[in-house]
Design an enzyme around this catalytic site. Structure first.
Site, PDB file in Angstrom:
ATOM      1  N   GLN A 215      66.233  10.557 -11.213  1.00  0.00           N
ATOM      2  CA  GLN A 215      65.327  11.193 -12.154  1.00  0.00           C
ATOM      3  C   GLN A 215      65.891  12.537 -12.609  1.00  0.00           C
ATOM      4  OE1 GLN A 215      61.755   9.948  -9.283  1.00  0.00           O
ATOM      5  NE2 GLN A 215      61.003  11.270 -10.902  1.00  0.00           N
ATOM      6  N   PHE A 246      59.034   7.104  -9.177  1.00  0.00           N
ATOM      7  CA  PHE A 246      57.784   7.563  -8.549  1.00  0.00           C
ATOM      8  C   PHE A 246      57.942   8.870  -7.792  1.00  0.00           C
ATOM      9  CE2 PHE A 246      57.841   2.810  -8.381  1.00  0.00           C
ATOM     10  CZ  PHE A 246      57.009   2.601  -9.462  1.00  0.00           C
ATOM     11  N   GLU A 250      63.594  12.024  -7.599  1.00  0.00           N
ATOM     12  CA  GLU A 250      63.669  13.362  -8.213  1.00  0.00           C
ATOM     13  C   GLU A 250      64.744  14.174  -7.512  1.00  0.00           C
ATOM     14  OE1 GLU A 250      59.956  15.510  -8.812  1.00  0.00           O
ATOM     15  OE2 GLU A 250      61.037  17.401  -9.013  1.00  0.00           O
ATOM     16  N   ARG A 328      51.482  22.598  -5.164  1.00  0.00           N
ATOM     17  CA  ARG A 328      50.599  21.787  -6.006  1.00  0.00           C
ATOM     18  C   ARG A 328      49.358  21.335  -5.222  1.00  0.00           C
ATOM     19  NH1 ARG A 328      50.433  19.333 -11.115  1.00  0.00           N
ATOM     20  NH2 ARG A 328      52.534  19.839 -11.786  1.00  0.00           N
ATOM     21  N   ARG A 360      54.591  10.671  -6.961  1.00  0.00           N
ATOM     22  CA  ARG A 360      53.512  10.647  -7.960  1.00  0.00           C
ATOM     23  C   ARG A 360      52.249  11.396  -7.501  1.00  0.00           C
ATOM     24  NH1 ARG A 360      52.524   4.846 -10.936  1.00  0.00           N
ATOM     25  NH2 ARG A 360      52.055   5.613 -13.009  1.00  0.00           N
ATOM     26  N   THR A 458      54.953  23.197 -11.896  1.00  0.00           N
ATOM     27  CA  THR A 458      54.300  24.428 -11.429  1.00  0.00           C
ATOM     28  C   THR A 458      55.307  25.580 -11.386  1.00  0.00           C
ATOM     29  OG1 THR A 458      54.714  23.789  -9.147  1.00  0.00           O
ATOM     30  CG2 THR A 458      52.592  23.160 -10.099  1.00  0.00           C
ATOM     31  N   ALA A 527      56.785  15.428 -12.989  1.00  0.00           N
ATOM     32  CA  ALA A 527      55.608  16.254 -13.280  1.00  0.00           C
ATOM     33  C   ALA A 527      54.802  15.724 -14.471  1.00  0.00           C
ATOM     34  CB  ALA A 527      56.015  17.711 -13.493  1.00  0.00           C
ATOM     35  N   GLU A 730      50.998  10.723 -13.716  1.00  0.00           N
ATOM     36  CA  GLU A 730      50.452  10.933 -12.374  1.00  0.00           C
ATOM     37  C   GLU A 730      48.926  10.941 -12.270  1.00  0.00           C
ATOM     38  OE1 GLU A 730      53.015  14.518 -12.139  1.00  0.00           O
ATOM     39  OE2 GLU A 730      53.392  13.823 -10.110  1.00  0.00           O
TER      40      GLU A 730
HETATM   41  N1  LUZ Z   1      58.232  18.061  -9.633  1.00  0.00           N
HETATM   42  C1  LUZ Z   1      58.501  19.371  -9.645  1.00  0.00           C
HETATM   43  C2  LUZ Z   1      56.995  17.607  -9.856  1.00  0.00           C
HETATM   44  O1  LUZ Z   1      59.648  19.751  -9.401  1.00  0.00           O
HETATM   45  N2  LUZ Z   1      57.535  20.256  -9.915  1.00  0.00           N
HETATM   46  C3  LUZ Z   1      56.260  19.880 -10.160  1.00  0.00           C
HETATM   47  O2  LUZ Z   1      55.393  20.721 -10.399  1.00  0.00           O
HETATM   48  C4  LUZ Z   1      55.970  18.513 -10.115  1.00  0.00           C
HETATM   49  N3  LUZ Z   1      54.731  18.077 -10.312  1.00  0.00           N
HETATM   50  C5  LUZ Z   1      54.479  16.787 -10.251  1.00  0.00           C
HETATM   51  C6  LUZ Z   1      55.497  15.896  -9.987  1.00  0.00           C
HETATM   52  N4  LUZ Z   1      56.739  16.305  -9.798  1.00  0.00           N
HETATM   53 MO1  MOS Z   2      57.479  13.313  -9.768  1.00  0.00          MO
HETATM   54  S1  MOS Z   2      56.258  13.116  -8.178  1.00  0.00           S
HETATM   55  O1  MOS Z   2      59.044  13.007  -9.578  1.00  0.00           O
HETATM   56  O2  MOS Z   2      56.742  13.488 -11.164  1.00  0.00           O
END
Ligand code: LUZ
Ligand code: MOS
Length: 774
Positions: A215, A246, A250, A328, A360, A458, A527, A730
């Protein structure tokens, strides 16, 4: 600034156009999916001589490595080389937020499944055989598997964070009711269909190209450069699509890509590394389990006056994204409710599990589960239904979140009231009551679940994206962005934007692979913000190109720019079709030596957050919704079905209704799975017991709700969302939390002695025990 403005006016112009295609648009990836032609990392035609990697990982959760004997493995015919930390030319470090995670263990191991070495061989089969020949001697150290144990032993990732609003201490004194309790929510396996993997190919001059199922292509590029000790420009990362992410890709797609690159660097050969399912389940982190405690105070008329919570996050053996996920949790600790006095604290606890990671919802669901539990507990003690407490505390326009943002364009009450009236809640509740009176071995339960989810990373600096748009000589279009297609349909949304701006059919537009040489320094696709950020950048680039094309048309046709419009591949003058076609206009523009390429940068305006004060305006906007969930429990067996989930959801003005509905349905199933059946289990030694699909149950066609209906709430939309189409990835996952409470209500209807439990997932085993507890 100027660009942003023209952007907004164009947004509204486009609305009318997009109406026509938004209803009929299909996910453009589905055509190759159904024919089995979609390309994933494992489908790439590999080069002759490609080597295959298998990771050798720790067989213990915590200990000192006394000795490793690779000799038998190295002697195996077909084994090329085994790489360890000693082969790393740069830094043995892959931590993203905190540098606390080695790529390969050096003299200690911190979790069962921690990578120690990469075996590279002529085939995966040989590498796997070699792995079994490695002998390792580990002196075991005490293992921590739960957050509470970690807290007791002072084992933390970083300092705790706290948000506060008002004065909760004082407010509790004025409450008619105060309740305290504890909750647990378990982790969750991502179970992307495509497991983690990467393919590295050496290029000339020591450059390396990596195809990765990630991702975050930039995270992969940056980390490879750091581990190899080379400049980022020597590393090219390319992503076609993922078979699901999901959040699990990331950050945690990175190590496998780095390992493949490292081997390729040394061997000057292509190297492929794909985890099989067993290895993937054992070696990668999951959603964070949380052990939490709450204190909730209410007035006589059920207003929540004060709320305190402490969240113990089971972070695993390294930080990974845990600090951001913890943050978060605090942002969503009061879900859709206005609470005037709040004090919440989150503690990232270091344990000997694989580093837990993004999933997610990113800590939001864990926070919401706790306040919903507190409400259920309070309702049960006071003798009212949860719904009565939920309803009188819903967020209103201009209410303040505990982090200082003022709620605007709030749809909490609107979606709640719409759900009640559209789905006729009174009738649904009466049906449940009548069913329960008439049946003794089956019981129904119903629960409402409102959601409020903040959209933006965030971490404010991450909210940006770029798009590179080429109009080719023949009028076809190629678009590159930072967006990674992982089944969520973002590529289709990007196509729609360009199709709207230029008024050309989708077939003329191609979304290129996500590649770090075309779009650099990107944030991950995460996010829920990928379509917003990359879509806005795409819109800006397309608008700039359109301005140029229109100018050429005005010169060519000798009419003023304001009178020109592009429509259905022709230039229109004052709404009348001219002779000048899209293709001719493009070649005229080229002949005039006007650029047909544009690169645009978008950064979300207005957002900010001060981490020293823990106050600010971190979110571009919020997504709202309300679900009504009904379940039937078989009180002989403890098994259950979800009869229906009826949702009023805030899409804003959806630009792709089919795609967005798919996101809601998928997220809902995933949320219900997390809350009711997916049970991650580690033993006390830190070994993953739920290490296969025979021991880890995910929702299937039989366990998804029998009936799902999603009604869009009518709103003006929000200009911060792409074409006013709100983020959808999400937020709907958290509707699944309602499934937990629907089950409790059914159990209560059978066994009045049942004490409410807040220990998710509510598996059939737990339901059965609750049904017969005395
Ligand atoms: N990933 C991230 C996320 O690096 N920062 C976020 O605020 C976030 N929020 C939701 C899902 N992935
Ligand atoms: Mo995310 S939990 O990789 O939006």
């Amino acid at each position: 600034m100027h660009k942003q403005k023209s952007n907004n006016t164009l947004d509204s112009k486009l609305e009318a156009v997009s109406m026509s295609i938004k209803q009929s648009i299909k996910n453009m990836d589905s055509f190759t999916h159904v024919r089995g032609e979609s390309v994933y990392v494992d489908d790439i035609n590999i080069k002759q001589g490609t080597f295959h990697g298998v990771v050798f990982d720790s067989p213990k959760a915590h200990g000192k490595i006394k000795h490793i004997d690779y000799s038998k493995a190295e002697a195996l015919e077909g084994v090329e080389r085994i790489f360890t930390y000693k082969d790393i030319p740069g830094a043995n470090q892959i931590g993203g937020i905190i540098p606390d995670e080695p790529l390969f263990a050096e003299d200690e191991v911190h979790f069962w499944g921690m990578p120690i070495a990469l075996i590279v061989a002529k085939s995966e089969f040989i590498a796997r055989k070699a792995r079994a020949l490695i002998e390792i001697d580990i002196e075991e150290l005490p293992v921590i598997t739960t957050a509470k144990e970690a807290k007791a032993k002072g084992s933390f990732i970083n300092a705790p964070r706290s948000f506060s609003l008002g004065d909760s201490k004082k407010a509790f004194a004025a409450c008619a009711y105060v309740f305290k309790g504890e909750t647990f929510s378990n982790g969750q396996e991502h179970l992307y269909i495509e497991t983690q993997g990467a393919y590295a190919e050496p290029q000339e001059n020591g450059n390396i190209k990596i195809t990765s199922s990630t991702q975050g292509p930039t995270a992969v590029q940056k980390t490879i450069a750091q581990v190899l000790g080379v400049a980022m420009h020597k590393i090219e990362v390319d992503v076609t699509r993922l078979g699901g992410g999901f959040g699990g890709k990331e950050d945690q797609a990175t190590p496998w890509a780095v390992m493949a690159a490292l081997a390729s660097y040394h061997l000057n050969q292509s190297v492929k590394l794909i985890l099989n399912r067993h290895d993937d389940l054992r070696m990668t982190g999951k959603r964070h389990p949380y052990e939490s405690s709450y204190k909730i105070g209410l007035s006589k008329d059920l207003k929540i006056l004060a709320y305190e919570a402490e969240f113990l996050q089971n972070s695993g053996a390294a930080a990974d994204l845990s600090p951001a996920i913890a943050e978060r949790t605090l942002f969503h600790a009061t879900n859709s409710y206005y609470v005037p006095n709040v004090k919440t604290t989150v503690i990232s606890c270091k344990t000997n599990l694989p580093p837990n990671t993004a999933f997610r919802g990113f800590g939001g669901p864990q926070g919401m589960f706790v306040i919903e539990s507190a409400i259920a507990r309070a309702a049960s003690e006071i003798g009212v239904s949860s719904r009565q407490i939920q309803e009188v505390n819903l967020l209103d326009e201009n209410d303040t979140f505990s982090y200082g943002q003022i709620a605007k364009k709030v749809e909490a009450k609107n979606t709640w009231n719409s759900a009640k009236s559209i789905f006729n809640l009174e009738t649904l509740e009466r049906n449940v009551k009548e069913f329960n009176e008439a049946n003794s071995t089956f019981k129904k339960g119903l629960a409402l679940m409102p959601i409020t989810f903040g959209i933006s990373f965030t971490n404010t600096p991450m909210n940006h994206a770029r798009a590179l748009v080429h109009v080719y000589l023949d009028g076809s279009i190629g678009i590159s962005t930072a967006a990674v297609e992982m089944g969520q349909g973002v590529n289709t949304k990007m196509m729609q934007i360009a199709s709207d701006v230029f008024s050309v059919p989708i077939e003329k537009i191609k979304i290129e692979t996500t590649n770090t040489t075309r779009v650099a320094n990107t944030s991950p696709s995460a996010a829920s913000s990928t379509a917003d950020l990359n879509g806005k950048a795409t819109l800006m680039a397309c608008n700039t190109l359109l301005e140029r094309l229109v100018k050429v048309a005005s010169e060519d046709l000798n009419v003023s720019v304001e009178d020109i419009k592009l429509k259905a591949e022709f230039v229109y003058i004052n709404e009348k079709k001219s002779e000048l076609s899209w293709t001719d206009l493009v070649s005229k523009t080229m002949l005039k030596r006007v650029a047909l390429t544009e690169n645009a940068h978008y950064a979300t305006p207005e957002i900010h957050f001060d981490k020293t004060k823990e106050k600010g305006h971190p979110f571009a906007y919020h997504v709202y919704g309300t679900a009504i969930i009904t379940t039937t429990v078989d009180c002989t067996r403890g098994t259950y079905e979800f009869d229906s989930v009826k949702i009023v959801h805030d899409y804003g003005k959806s630009m792709s209704e089919g795609i967005d509905l798919g996101q809601v349905e998928g997220a809902l199933a995933q949320g219900i799975g997390w809350m009711t059946m997916e049970e991650i289990a580690y033993n006390d030694e830190g070994r993953l017991l739920s290490n296969a699909l025979s021991t880890y149950k995910i929702p299937d066609i039989f366990s998804v709700p029998k009936y799902v209906e999603v009604i869009p709430v009518e709103t003006d939309g929000n200009d911060m969302a792409i074409l006013k189409s709100k983020a959808v990835g999400e937020p709907p996952l958290m509707y699944g939390i309602g499934a937990y409470f629907a089950l409790q209500n059914a159990i209560k209807a059978f066994n009045t002695k049942h004490q409410l439990k807040f220990h998710a997932p509510m598996t059939p085993e737990k339901v059965l025990m609750s049904l017969y507890e005395k």
